[in-house]
Design a protein around this motif. Structure first.
Motif, short mmCIF file in Angstrom:
data_model
loop_
_atom_site.label_atom_id
_atom_site.label_comp_id
_atom_site.label_asym_id
_atom_site.label_seq_id
_atom_site.Cartn_x
_atom_site.Cartn_y
_atom_site.Cartn_z
N ALA A 103 0.83 -1.21 0.00
CA ALA A 103 0.00 0.00 0.00
C ALA A 103 0.86 1.25 0.00
O ALA A 103 0.53 2.25 -0.65
N THR A 104 1.98 1.21 0.71
CA THR A 104 2.86 2.38 0.79
C THR A 104 3.52 2.66 -0.56
O THR A 104 3.53 3.80 -1.04
N ILE A 105 4.06 1.62 -1.18
CA ILE A 105 4.69 1.79 -2.49
C ILE A 105 3.66 2.24 -3.53
O ILE A 105 3.93 3.11 -4.36
N THR A 106 2.46 1.67 -3.46
CA THR A 106 1.41 2.06 -4.39
C THR A 106 1.06 3.53 -4.25
O THR A 106 0.90 4.26 -5.24
N GLN A 107 0.96 4.00 -2.99
CA GLN A 107 0.67 5.41 -2.75
C GLN A 107 1.77 6.29 -3.31
O GLN A 107 1.51 7.33 -3.95
N ALA A 108 3.03 5.89 -3.10
CA ALA A 108 4.16 6.69 -3.59
C ALA A 108 4.18 6.74 -5.11
O ALA A 108 4.45 7.79 -5.70
N ILE A 109 3.90 5.62 -5.77
CA ILE A 109 3.87 5.61 -7.23
C ILE A 109 2.78 6.54 -7.76
O ILE A 109 3.01 7.33 -8.69
N ALA B 73 6.70 4.02 -15.62
CA ALA B 73 6.56 4.29 -14.18
C ALA B 73 7.81 4.96 -13.64
O ALA B 73 8.89 4.87 -14.23
N PRO B 74 7.68 5.66 -12.51
CA PRO B 74 8.89 6.17 -11.84
C PRO B 74 9.75 5.00 -11.40
O PRO B 74 9.24 3.94 -11.03
N SER C 171 10.81 -6.16 -5.26
CA SER C 171 9.71 -7.06 -5.60
C SER C 171 8.37 -6.46 -5.21
O SER C 171 7.37 -6.63 -5.91
N VAL C 172 8.35 -5.70 -4.09
CA VAL C 172 7.11 -5.01 -3.70
C VAL C 172 6.76 -3.95 -4.75
O VAL C 172 5.60 -3.79 -5.12
N TYR C 173 7.78 -3.25 -5.22
CA TYR C 173 7.58 -2.24 -6.26
C TYR C 173 6.99 -2.87 -7.52
O TYR C 173 6.05 -2.33 -8.12
N GLU C 174 7.51 -4.02 -7.94
CA GLU C 174 6.99 -4.69 -9.13
C GLU C 174 5.56 -5.14 -8.92
O GLU C 174 4.73 -5.06 -9.84
N ARG C 175 5.22 -5.61 -7.71
CA ARG C 175 3.84 -5.97 -7.41
C ARG C 175 2.92 -4.76 -7.48
O ARG C 175 1.78 -4.86 -7.94
N ALA C 176 3.41 -3.64 -7.00
CA ALA C 176 2.61 -2.41 -7.03
C ALA C 176 2.33 -1.98 -8.47
O ALA C 176 1.21 -1.57 -8.80
N LEU C 177 3.34 -2.07 -9.33
CA LEU C 177 3.13 -1.72 -10.74
C LEU C 177 2.10 -2.64 -11.38
O LEU C 177 1.25 -2.20 -12.17
N ALA C 178 2.19 -3.94 -11.05
CA ALA C 178 1.22 -4.89 -11.60
C ALA C 178 -0.19 -4.58 -11.09
O ALA C 178 -1.17 -4.63 -11.85
N PHE C 179 -0.29 -4.24 -9.80
CA PHE C 179 -1.59 -3.89 -9.22
C PHE C 179 -2.18 -2.66 -9.90
O PHE C 179 -3.39 -2.60 -10.17
N LEU C 180 -1.33 -1.68 -10.18
CA LEU C 180 -1.78 -0.44 -10.81
C LEU C 180 -1.89 -0.56 -12.32
O LEU C 180 -2.37 0.36 -12.99
#
Length: 214
Positions: free
Chosen positions: A92-98, A138-139, A122-131
Motif C-alpha cells: 500500500a505504501t509503495i502504491t501510494q508513492a507511485i 513508471a517512476p 519485488s514489492v515495487y513490481e507488485r505495485a506496478l502490476a496492481f496499478l
C-alpha cells in the motif's frame, strides 16, 4: 476498528496512539513558526523529490510509513508539496508513492531500505502490476541506506533544521499539518518515519539541485 480502539483505550489515548495527535513541547522543531504558502503561489520548480521511509510490518504496534514530496525553486527554497504518514502494508505504501510520483511527474522514488533491503524491488513490481502500469512508464525505484556517515535520525534531522530556521523551507497548504505534527513531536515521540522521509527528500534536493542554482 477506530471506534473499538476509542472504547478500549479512551479518546485521548486513541488520538495519541492511532492518530499521532501528540502535543509536545521541547521537540527539535517545535520552536519554529513554519512558513506556509498556497499551492497557487508555488513558483516554477527546477527539481522534485519523492522519498519513502517505510515500516516493514503493518500491525497496530508498527511504526508508520512516511512519504514526502518536495520541490526546489530557482529561489533556492524547498517547497514541501505532499506529506503522508500511515500504518500501512509495504504494498500500500509503495502504491501510494507511485500514484503521487506520477501525479507530480517525478521520475525516481527514493526509499530508505535499511529494513527489507532488496525485497522492496519485488514489492515495487507488485505495485506496478496492481496499478497496471508498464515499468517503462513508471517512476523508477532507488534504494538508499542510512549508515554511520549519515548519522542517526536525530543527527540527520538536525541538518535540515538549519534550513527551517533561516526560512528556506516552505510548507504548501494541503497535507502540511501531517508533517508539522510529525516535526513537532520529533524526537520525543514516535513515529519518526515522516521526519526521516522529509530529511531524505531535503538532502536529495540540496545535493542534486546545487549545480542548477550556481
Amino acid at each position: 476498528i477506530c471506534q473499538q480502539q476509542i472504547f478500549t483505550w479512551g479518546y485521548s489515548a486513541f488520538l495519541r496512539e492511532a492518530q499521532h495527535e501528540v502535543d509536545i513541547d521541547g521537540g527539535m522543531f517545535s520552536h519554529l513558526e513554519y512558513r506556509r504558502c498556497k499551492k497557487a503561489d508555488v513558483p516554477n520548480l527546477i527539481m522534485l523529490s519523492c522519498c519513502i521511509d517505510p515500516a516493514v510490518t503493518s500491525t497496530d504496534h508498527s511504526d508508520s510509513n512516511g512519504i514526502q514530496i518536495d520541490g526546489i525553486g530557482y529561489d533556492g527554497k524547498i517547497y514541501r508539496l505532499y506529506s503522508w504518514e500511515e500504518q500501512a502494508s509495504p504494498l500500500a505504501t509503495i502504491t501510494q508513492a507511485i500514484n503521487k510520483a506520477l501525479e507530480y511527474q517525478i521520475e525516481t522514488i527514493i526509499l530508505e531500505g535499511n529494513q527489507g533491503s532488496d525485497a522492496w524491488y519485488s514489492v515495487y513490481e507488485r505495485a506496478l502490476a496492481f496499478l497496471e502500469i508498464p515499468e517503462e512508464t513508471a517512476p523508477s525505484l532507488e534504494i538508499i541506506k542510512a549508515s554511520g556517515s549519515t548519522g542517526g535520525k536525530a543527527e540527520r534531522a538536525s541538518q535540515m533544521l538549519a534550513d527551517y530556521e533561516n526560512g528556506s523551507i516552505i510548507h504548501v497548504e494541503g497535507t502540511h499539518l501531517v508533517l508539522e505534527r510529525a516535526l513537532n513531536r520529533f524526537p520525543l515521540a514516535k513515529p519518526f518515519d515522516l521526519v526521516d522521509a522529509a530529511f531524505w527528500s531535503w538532502n536529495n534536493l540540496r545535493n542534486g539541485a546545487s549545480w542548477l542554482l550556481e
